[in-house]
Enzyme design. Sequence first.
Site, PDB file in Angstrom:
ATOM      1  CB  THR A 295      -0.937  -0.147   1.330  1.00 46.56           C
ATOM      2  OG1 THR A 295      -0.110   0.554   2.506  1.00 46.56           O
ATOM      3  CG2 THR A 295      -1.729  -1.381   1.571  1.00 46.56           C
ATOM      4  CD  GLU A 296      -2.016   5.981  -1.342  1.00 42.79           C
ATOM      5  OE1 GLU A 296      -1.686   7.057  -1.510  1.00 42.79           O
ATOM      6  OE2 GLU A 296      -3.048   5.378  -1.272  1.00 42.79           O
ATOM      7  CG  LEU A 297       5.665   4.816   3.624  1.00 42.98           C
ATOM      8  CD1 LEU A 297       5.439   3.964   4.901  1.00 42.98           C
ATOM      9  CD2 LEU A 297       7.272   4.772   3.394  1.00 42.98           C
ATOM     10  CG  PHE A 298       0.267   7.943   4.486  1.00 38.60           C
ATOM     11  CD1 PHE A 298      -0.350   9.140   4.312  1.00 38.60           C
ATOM     12  CD2 PHE A 298      -0.485   6.663   3.785  1.00 38.60           C
ATOM     13  CE1 PHE A 298      -1.440   9.001   3.068  1.00 38.60           C
ATOM     14  CE2 PHE A 298      -1.172   7.035   2.592  1.00 38.60           C
ATOM     15  CZ  PHE A 298      -1.720   8.252   2.413  1.00 38.60           C
TER      16      PHE A 298
ATOM     17  CE  LYS B 196      -9.736   2.320  15.490  1.00 39.92           C
ATOM     18  NZ  LYS B 196      -9.633   1.495  16.570  1.00 39.92           N
TER      19      LYS B 196
ATOM     20  CG  ASP C 192      -7.675  -1.159   9.580  1.00 38.06           C
ATOM     21  OD1 ASP C 192      -8.055  -1.872   8.990  1.00 38.06           O
ATOM     22  OD2 ASP C 192      -7.116  -1.322  10.870  1.00 38.06           O
TER      23      ASP C 192
END
Length: 474
Positions: A113-116, A163, A180
């Site tokens: 997935t993308e990285l944050f 959340k 998620d």
Amino acid sequence: MSPSMSKSEKQENKGGVLEISPDGRFIKYDEVLGRGAFKTVFKGFDQENGTEVAWYQINLEAGRAAASLDDLPKLAKSLLSEAALMKSLKHNNIIRCQHSWVDEDNTNVNMITELFSSGTLREFRNNHKSVNIKAIKNWAKQILEGLNYLHTRNPPIAHRDLKCDNIFVNANQGEVKIGDLGLATVLKNSGVATSVVGTPEFMAPEVYDEKYNELVDIYAFGMCMLELIICDYPYSECTNVAQIYKKVTKGVKPLALGNVKDPQVKGFIEKCLLPAAQRPSAAQLLKDPFLSSPESLKGDKCESGVRPSAVLPESNNIPQPDSQVSTSNDGSSYNKASTSSKASAAGMITSGPISILESLRSTQQIQLRLRGKRIDQKTVLFNLRVADLHCPVANCFEFLFDLKSDDALKIASEMVQGKDLTYGDVPVAVELMDSMLLELEPTWKPCNAYYSANNVASDCRELGSNWQLGAVVH
């Protein structure tokens, strides 16, 4: 180091390459970004696009034990279904899964997935106490844009665990994205979901009625807004999930809502918390005057810390990948089903059947059920369920116990700090864990120095119906 060295080469020198995807496109570095009960997140690199990525590795054997499933292919299919859903979603405020595959040799599923790099919105907000309301409105618009996209699919998609823990931040661009989707569901046919899932502080009252739609995400969004204003979970005045359940089902709002001084902020949050029949949609909220007004935040400062989220078990037997329950990132040795693993995924694979033990213990207020399973030479997978005898909810935790570094009192104390156990529950929880550990590891030394191994073991056997210790067939 040569100035012409590529980013990929620099990273390889720094952390080392652990693995390369089957198609040769993605590199997994020896740099762990996060751990779960059966999920580990590594930093990775996309050689085709030249970008850093997040490499999720889900251990199927440990995941099956946690979910009490006998069918590994079924769990793998469930995880790949989540990945497929994430791949199909194309929106700037929804995290996308770029690639996924099953590694049958190592019994795991991998997702890219993308990285944050700035982490979750909860972490980011609590690291930056002084935030103008303009920034919070900007985040709110982006979250609502993502929700509106999910809710206007045909059929609609409900996230069901929205959340700030599940919203991720690119700080240098002021960008937030919803992630998620492990509990997300497609609302087919009747457009109604029935499973009681999510994080209690963010769950709408109608979820407990087992008949709800995508508007539960709007309620959760309202609680996210409250969390962003107060820098704490809603219902932080409650000491356990049963108290939250009683307040939510009776329509009692979090005490912190009364501390929000700005009437426009408070009014906007209250709109999100209206009964389902009156609750506005994401599209309607995006047009709300509050999101276009430039007022500054008055008096709504962060004064308290955050705490881990509690968990409700599924009411239906629907397989959920690695997030049947909520997650938190507080760094505790235990966590609710998906954080703080201390063993690598490869190290948890064992061969042959593994017995599961179960113990029960009741007091006047609660019932504790502990299930344990030996994963490898130094690791036990525990499932602790704490049920309030006076209402139909339970606190449920999945966590890995390191036989070399953990002890039962330490784990129970951390649960008290997280407001998931009371001090009165600690002796029961400690005894449950120590007795089961003695069954799983005969050389285990109980926390209580006045207990010998024989005394604790015999106590387990003598408790009869209140503490049944034995193999459980799933």
